[in-house]
Enzyme design. Sequence first.
Site, PDB file in Angstrom:
ATOM      1  N   GLY A 116       8.621 -38.495 -18.078  1.00 56.26           N
ATOM      2  CA  GLY A 116       8.278 -39.415 -16.855  1.00 56.26           C
ATOM      3  C   GLY A 116       6.672 -39.122 -16.593  1.00 56.26           C
ATOM      4  O   GLY A 116       6.242 -39.994 -16.027  1.00 56.26           O
TER       5      GLY A 116
ATOM      6  N   ASP B 202      12.975 -29.989  -8.937  1.00 60.52           N
ATOM      7  CA  ASP B 202      13.586 -29.761 -10.337  1.00 60.52           C
ATOM      8  C   ASP B 202      14.665 -28.815 -10.348  1.00 60.52           C
ATOM      9  O   ASP B 202      15.417 -28.688 -11.280  1.00 60.52           O
ATOM     10  CB  ASP B 202      12.481 -29.625 -11.229  1.00 60.52           C
ATOM     11  CG  ASP B 202      11.384 -30.797 -11.299  1.00 60.52           C
ATOM     12  OD1 ASP B 202      12.039 -32.253 -11.083  1.00 60.52           O
ATOM     13  OD2 ASP B 202      10.402 -30.843 -11.704  1.00 60.52           O
TER      14      ASP B 202
HETATM   15  O1  SPQ Z   1       8.202 -35.364 -16.752  1.00 60.44           O
HETATM   16  P1  SPQ Z   1       9.700 -35.815 -16.040  1.00 60.44           P
HETATM   17  O2  SPQ Z   1      10.350 -36.361 -17.128  1.00 60.44           O
HETATM   18  O3  SPQ Z   1       9.407 -36.739 -14.661  1.00 60.44           O
HETATM   19  O4  SPQ Z   1      10.167 -34.266 -15.337  1.00 60.44           O
HETATM   20  C1  SPQ Z   1      10.666 -34.078 -14.345  1.00 60.44           C
HETATM   21  C2  SPQ Z   1      11.633 -32.615 -14.945  1.00 60.44           C
HETATM   22  O5  SPQ Z   1      12.651 -32.221 -14.444  1.00 60.44           O
HETATM   23  O6  SPQ Z   1      10.891 -31.724 -15.896  1.00 60.44           O
HETATM   24  C3  SPQ Z   1      11.599 -34.698 -13.529  1.00 60.44           C
HETATM   25  F1  SPQ Z   1      12.594 -35.160 -14.079  1.00 60.44           F
HETATM   26  O7  SPQ Z   1       9.525 -33.048 -13.443  1.00 60.44           O
HETATM   27  C4  SPQ Z   1       8.884 -33.797 -12.828  1.00 60.44           C
HETATM   28  C5  SPQ Z   1       8.888 -33.726 -11.314  1.00 60.44           C
HETATM   29  O8  SPQ Z   1      10.433 -33.885 -10.829  1.00 60.44           O
HETATM   30  C6  SPQ Z   1       7.349 -33.362 -13.082  1.00 60.44           C
HETATM   31  C7  SPQ Z   1       6.424 -33.947 -12.135  1.00 60.44           C
HETATM   32  C8  SPQ Z   1       4.666 -33.673 -12.575  1.00 60.44           C
HETATM   33  O9  SPQ Z   1       4.549 -32.753 -13.218  1.00 60.44           O
HETATM   34  O10 SPQ Z   1       3.857 -34.190 -11.649  1.00 60.44           O
HETATM   35  C9  SPQ Z   1       6.797 -34.108 -11.004  1.00 60.44           C
HETATM   36  C10 SPQ Z   1       8.108 -34.309 -10.338  1.00 60.44           C
HETATM   37  O11 SPQ Z   1       8.266 -35.734 -10.342  1.00 60.44           O
HETATM   38  P2  SPQ Z   1       7.779 -36.551  -9.020  1.00 60.44           P
HETATM   39  O12 SPQ Z   1       8.407 -38.085  -9.668  1.00 60.44           O
HETATM   40  O13 SPQ Z   1       8.907 -36.068  -7.986  1.00 60.44           O
HETATM   41  O14 SPQ Z   1       6.597 -36.531  -8.870  1.00 60.44           O
END
Ligand code: SPQ
Length: 430
Positions: free
Chosen positions: A92, A312
Amino acid sequence: MKLLQAPNGLYGSITVPADKSISHRSIMFGALAIGQTTIKNFLRAQDCLSTLNAFKKLGVPITDDGTTITVTGVGFNGLTKSPAAIDIGNSGTTIRLMMGILAGQNFTTTLFGDESLNRRPMERVMAPLRQMGAHLTGKEDSEFPPITIQGTKELVPIDYQMPVASAQVKSAIIFAALQAKGTSTIIEKEISRNHTEEMIRQFGGKIMTDGREIRLTGPQTLSAQNVIVPGDISSAAFFLVAAAITPDSQLYLKNVGMNPTRTGIIDVLTQMGAKLAVENVDAENQAADLKIETTNLEAITIEGEIIPRLIDELPIIALLATQANGQTIIKNAEELKVKETNRIDATAEELQKMGADIIPTADGLIINGPTPLKGAEVSSRGDHRIGMMLQIAALIAKGVTTLQFPEAINISYPNFFNDVKKIIAGENNA
Ligand code: SPQ
């Protein structure tokens, strides 16, 4: 896969893997700066390798000699069109931050992911980027990947009040604002991880932050840096909880990143009464060593501004709560529903199989403890954090636990099972 148990406790020390959020951003900033950026302790896990490969496809020379990644930065004007759609895998962070970068490019790019990523919402990023002048579309006019980004060199700045607390949305807008002519202002819903803002400063750029308000003026030129990535507190969290709940344990976790926008897990453990010490603080690199021992824990309520600081960690915090005295309530965490899985349902349903007293709510979880856990057949559901949480649960469960889809853990922590094995007392340890 049969999971490990720890009948004699956990003992020893672990150097947790590099921070995933910072590893992604070090490739991105390295690519967008002018000159050669070197990255030491880069996280060689699937998600960060997706970012590395994506920037290679955009014409950025990147080499890896096994210890150091070298990125030859091409600047915001040096990226080139990928010959084909780019596979972002499960990440993501990669897809959302790249949408902001590609919004300012004068070519069109399509980004797609695996089954899980292709279900995650993207309108939250597309809406502000469209407002800035880029053209973005999802699959069959939906908000879901594949996402096609038709960028423009004429991005306009934005004044944006964020409807969700999300570092990924914020970062995408910041990357676009770095390329827009004029001043952009972003107001966060709650303060989220600030690695993007910190790395802009590290790479010689300018950004102003005042509480929830962020202001920056584009276009900016960034210059190459040497980056050393600290350990990931989100990975350390699994061992912090493991030691706190496994009887007769003592663990030492080395070089853990301590950026205050990420340390909610430390606050929660402290409030619950954990025996936790922060040692050898390296203020310059925002890192420290953490020492933790087993103790009795008390239930608490977790809500409000702390949520983005531990988003997380909530699945592993839920496991922690199953072993605390009383009722733990987690609120305001509806963002958990749109992660790699619906982490509210996945956490509740998988831990229920192990005998936990845990109930999902619309925006969190209610957990009553302490409850002894029993071995069961559980599943990561393809989500690395759910898989790691279940291995930690298995350490204290009575009877055998088997895990379906253990390979999901490679997303952020390829050496996880070896590290768990290393600290099980009576295996190799005193
Ligand atoms: O990258 P991804 O898949 O979204 O990873 C996650 C994780 O658990 O490793 C979420 F599923 O972490 C994100 C986190 O939840 C990583 C992140 C970042 O590096 O900016 C921010 C968070 O997401 P968000 O949508 O709250 O900004």
